[in-house]
Design a protein around this motif. Sequence first.
Motif, PDB file in Angstrom:
ATOM      1  N   VAL A  43      60.519 -39.054  30.708  1.00 45.47           N
ATOM      2  CA  VAL A  43      59.331 -39.541  31.415  1.00 45.47           C
ATOM      3  C   VAL A  43      58.491 -38.349  31.842  1.00 45.47           C
ATOM      4  O   VAL A  43      58.967 -37.217  31.895  1.00 45.47           O
ATOM      5  CB  VAL A  43      59.713 -40.395  32.648  1.00 45.47           C
ATOM      6  CG1 VAL A  43      60.509 -41.613  32.228  1.00 45.47           C
ATOM      7  CG2 VAL A  43      60.482 -39.579  33.677  1.00 45.47           C
ATOM      8  N   GLU A  44      57.224 -38.605  32.153  1.00 39.95           N
ATOM      9  CA  GLU A  44      56.326 -37.558  32.607  1.00 39.95           C
ATOM     10  C   GLU A  44      56.614 -37.237  34.078  1.00 39.95           C
ATOM     11  O   GLU A  44      56.634 -38.147  34.920  1.00 39.95           O
ATOM     12  CB  GLU A  44      54.870 -38.003  32.451  1.00 39.95           C
ATOM     13  CG  GLU A  44      54.410 -38.118  31.011  1.00 39.95           C
ATOM     14  CD  GLU A  44      54.264 -36.752  30.355  1.00 39.95           C
ATOM     15  OE1 GLU A  44      53.392 -35.978  30.783  1.00 39.95           O
ATOM     16  OE2 GLU A  44      55.026 -36.467  29.420  1.00 39.95           O
ATOM     17  N   SER A  66      55.229 -43.926  33.452  1.00 39.66           N
ATOM     18  CA  SER A  66      55.970 -43.615  32.223  1.00 39.66           C
ATOM     19  C   SER A  66      56.889 -44.754  31.825  1.00 39.66           C
ATOM     20  O   SER A  66      56.947 -45.163  30.655  1.00 39.66           O
ATOM     21  CB  SER A  66      56.794 -42.335  32.420  1.00 39.66           C
ATOM     22  OG  SER A  66      55.974 -41.241  32.754  1.00 39.66           O
ATOM     23  N   MET A 113      53.093 -39.929  27.213  1.00 39.17           N
ATOM     24  CA  MET A 113      54.187 -40.796  26.759  1.00 39.17           C
ATOM     25  C   MET A 113      53.908 -41.334  25.360  1.00 39.17           C
ATOM     26  O   MET A 113      54.807 -41.400  24.509  1.00 39.17           O
ATOM     27  CB  MET A 113      54.374 -41.950  27.738  1.00 39.17           C
ATOM     28  CG  MET A 113      54.912 -41.533  29.104  1.00 39.17           C
ATOM     29  SD  MET A 113      56.535 -40.741  29.030  1.00 39.17           S
ATOM     30  CE  MET A 113      57.545 -42.100  28.428  1.00 39.17           C
ATOM     31  N   THR A 147      56.729 -41.333  37.192  1.00 40.12           N
ATOM     32  CA  THR A 147      57.857 -42.096  36.654  1.00 40.12           C
ATOM     33  C   THR A 147      57.506 -43.556  36.432  1.00 40.12           C
ATOM     34  O   THR A 147      57.838 -44.142  35.396  1.00 40.12           O
ATOM     35  CB  THR A 147      59.063 -41.995  37.612  1.00 40.12           C
ATOM     36  OG1 THR A 147      59.341 -40.625  37.860  1.00 40.12           O
ATOM     37  CG2 THR A 147      60.281 -42.658  37.022  1.00 40.12           C
ATOM     38  N   ALA A 159      49.691 -39.225  32.098  1.00 36.06           N
ATOM     39  CA  ALA A 159      51.075 -39.563  31.759  1.00 36.06           C
ATOM     40  C   ALA A 159      51.135 -40.576  30.620  1.00 36.06           C
ATOM     41  O   ALA A 159      51.994 -40.484  29.737  1.00 36.06           O
ATOM     42  CB  ALA A 159      51.797 -40.105  32.994  1.00 36.06           C
TER      43      ALA A 159
END
Length: 436
Positions: free
Chosen positions: A95-96, A103, A81, A100, A77
Amino acid sequence: MQKKQVTALIVMVILAVIVLFGYDALSEDALADASTYEVTAEGYGGPIRLMVYFEGDEIVDIEVLEQNETENIGDVAIEGMIAKILDNQSVDVDVESGATVTSNAVIQGIEEALAEAGIGGSGDAYIGVGEGYGGDVEVEVILEGNTIVAVNVLSQNETGNIGDVAIDEMITKIVDRQSTDVDVETGATVSSNALIAAVNNALEEAGVALGEGGDAPSPEYDSEGILAIAPGYGGDIVLDVIMDGDEITEIHVLDENETGNIGDVAIDAMIVKIIEAQSTDVDVETGATVSSEAVLKAVAEATGEEVSEADVPEDPSAAYDPDSYEPEGVFLSGKGFQDRYDIYLDVIFDGNEIVEIRIIDHNETKGFGDGALRVVTERIINQQTTEVDVQTGATWTSNTTMELVQEAVEEAGVTLEEQEPSEDAPSTDDGGGGGG
């Protein structure tokens, strides 16, 4: 040597450097004149430390100096990002999915670097403090006019993977809604309110009064089947329920922020049970009630099935009134999570055997400590010993429970005969939560 030969030789040397060392040697030179800002934000597994490189107003590189996020989830992630932020030259990116907290930590770090670099309007910084569970929560609120640009945590001592995660989630809510009038995080009320108080304190210093704020835009999810959402312990659990006629063929998890190795494991286990039973009439995962219930509700919403109340176990203290309860065995109490709340137990013996442990009252964290109480008392009865495995993520509550039962054993003057755990004894992998 002719000029053309010299030029060709130089080109060959450059190509050789690229082949042998990649572009790193060249990129280091390219970044030599860039302005750098080192920033830190709290991720899911601890601090995420980044070095952000600027040339003018452009972010030219973001280097990860330190991170302890979940392998193949949080670390991926972070890279995702960084790629989005560099491509868009903005932190206003999605967000990934499924990561969350990680991210948002990356976004928070880059926002801090942008503010320090004075890019996109440096804004004015105001400090605010709120009283948390583990001490003061101190934040820096960066404002542009009446707009909250960023909220940076300067210091906090909240419970790892509970209060600190709640703070990050609260920051996201506040910045998204441009208001401190947001819901607190379940199971971390004190930490959530501390963050709200700290931001309000900073806003008061700035002389800024925010409005009620609007609803944050709902994320968009690509689903093959029926999109179903239900609130879990750490936020919404988003599922894609794929049907073939009346048959549930697959259930994909599109988003969740449950406790790592506990709530997320419970989600997977619940999905297996539901597909095998072709029904939401299945048992919840011991110690991960909130996450389990959310899966049941989401799938029931997708299939139009009603969730049976029998599937949801009651709080173990619900059957007793502690003020009028008359003990049948050894009645005793002790401090639970972080010596904050009392746990009341009635340990009932038959000869040298523990036949029942009644949980009369407690205030342990819902979804965490309450699950540990149930699981650990069951293990003690099953194995006839107070030296059992703690419930993953709820060490404090688990140890307090074992100590109380041992105290009852000594008071009763019995000698337990330890048993081998049976196959249906609660395992250390049963759901639950962290922080009891």
